[in-house]
Design a protein around this motif. Sequence first.
Motif, PDB file in Angstrom:
ATOM      1  N   ASN A   1      49.341  12.681  25.959  1.00  0.00           N
ATOM      2  CA  ASN A   1      48.028  12.706  25.298  1.00  0.00           C
ATOM      3  C   ASN A   1      47.160  13.782  25.936  1.00  0.00           C
ATOM      4  O   ASN A   1      46.314  14.546  24.987  1.00  0.00           O
ATOM      5  CB  ASN A   1      47.327  11.481  25.880  1.00  0.00           C
ATOM      6  CG  ASN A   1      45.961  11.123  24.928  1.00  0.00           C
ATOM      7  OD1 ASN A   1      46.169  10.973  23.658  1.00  0.00           O
ATOM      8  ND2 ASN A   1      44.917  11.142  25.666  1.00  0.00           N
TER       9      ASN A   1
ATOM     10  N   GLU B   1      45.794  16.961  23.227  1.00  0.00           N
ATOM     11  CA  GLU B   1      44.222  17.048  22.892  1.00  0.00           C
ATOM     12  C   GLU B   1      43.985  18.509  23.301  1.00  0.00           C
ATOM     13  O   GLU B   1      42.706  18.907  22.802  1.00  0.00           O
ATOM     14  CB  GLU B   1      43.445  16.127  24.355  1.00  0.00           C
ATOM     15  CG  GLU B   1      43.660  14.954  23.810  1.00  0.00           C
ATOM     16  CD  GLU B   1      42.900  13.863  24.906  1.00  0.00           C
ATOM     17  OE1 GLU B   1      42.755  14.305  25.911  1.00  0.00           O
ATOM     18  OE2 GLU B   1      42.353  12.743  24.520  1.00  0.00           O
TER      19      GLU B   1
ATOM     20  N   ASN C   1      45.286  13.185  19.496  1.00  0.00           N
ATOM     21  CA  ASN C   1      45.661  12.405  20.633  1.00  0.00           C
ATOM     22  C   ASN C   1      46.906  11.558  20.151  1.00  0.00           C
ATOM     23  O   ASN C   1      47.127  11.539  18.946  1.00  0.00           O
ATOM     24  CB  ASN C   1      44.687  11.258  21.074  1.00  0.00           C
ATOM     25  CG  ASN C   1      43.820  10.924  20.000  1.00  0.00           C
ATOM     26  OD1 ASN C   1      44.313  10.171  19.326  1.00  0.00           O
ATOM     27  ND2 ASN C   1      42.585  11.090  20.053  1.00  0.00           N
TER      28      ASN C   1
END
Length: 323
Positions: free
Chosen positions: A150, A154, A161
């Motif tokens: 994640n 990002e 995500n």
Amino acid sequence: MRLSALFPMACAIVAFVLSMLCLFAGHKPGFMEEYHIVTLNTSTLGHNLIPTTTTSSGSTPTATSIGSFFSSIAHNISSTIEGDLDGIIGDVADKLAKELGIKQWYSLHLMDMCEGTYAPNATEKGASLNVSTCSNQTAMYHFDISKQLNQELEVGPLKINLSDIDWPSDIQSGLNDLNVALDATFVLYAIGIAAAGCAILASLVAVFLHGSRLISFGNWGLASLSFFALLIASIIVTVVQSKATHIINKYGNEIGVYAYKGGKYLTLTWVAVALMFLATMAWVVEFCVGRRNKTREYTEKPQRTRWGKPRASDEAAFRRAGV
């Protein structure tokens, strides 16, 4: 000198070294990376969500489940290959991971996690592992692949995500349960290594103290402790490997994530177990042989009267023997 003590000492030395390698494998980039517990192949992560539908005129593909995020990546990849994108091969897999901003593989070691890329590409048979980075070495390390992915997604080119690629929460939930087992494994390895180290020193003492059953018993105790600690640790690692790969493949294959067991790690840990078993059995033999020799010495020793002289029956036996 008690040369027979050299065999269990040698077994303990090799087991000690192998156990240390199990503990510290992968603690820095490039150090025994192939000796991982589990490795994840994420080179095709999200490939099933990339739009593949085109118009009759061959225009830009239409985005599907994750909307405009994948419109640009679909256009870039479709210009590289023709046909169905579900058959991603070669450098296309490399480009997919790069577009997402993630690495192509992530490996779990007992005290850290490493990540990197495949060479020459992700689909090459027998591709080597190029290590990019490894996490900080930590006792009782917890493998949180969801958090790692994640963070990289990002900050990647698409700024997305895990929810955008339909990452199953069941993967990390299952891994969290296994982290507790890995904590116990770390403790057991520490006990096994410490006991093996003490057994080496005690074996060295036994080499120069011939016939001491107490030393043999003490060495047996240390070798047994190391053997059982390493045995239980190896069983746990074997079970964790099986369950982790099952969980990841069950929930992750559909989105392009695949997990593989670390066969070399299993070989390393089970060889250490076998060697400590041999050391334990060797000290059992040493103890039994020493006890038999003591018994023989006692039965062969002539009985004496309270004045220190041999009994009459013993003197008659000596005369018959020509003594």
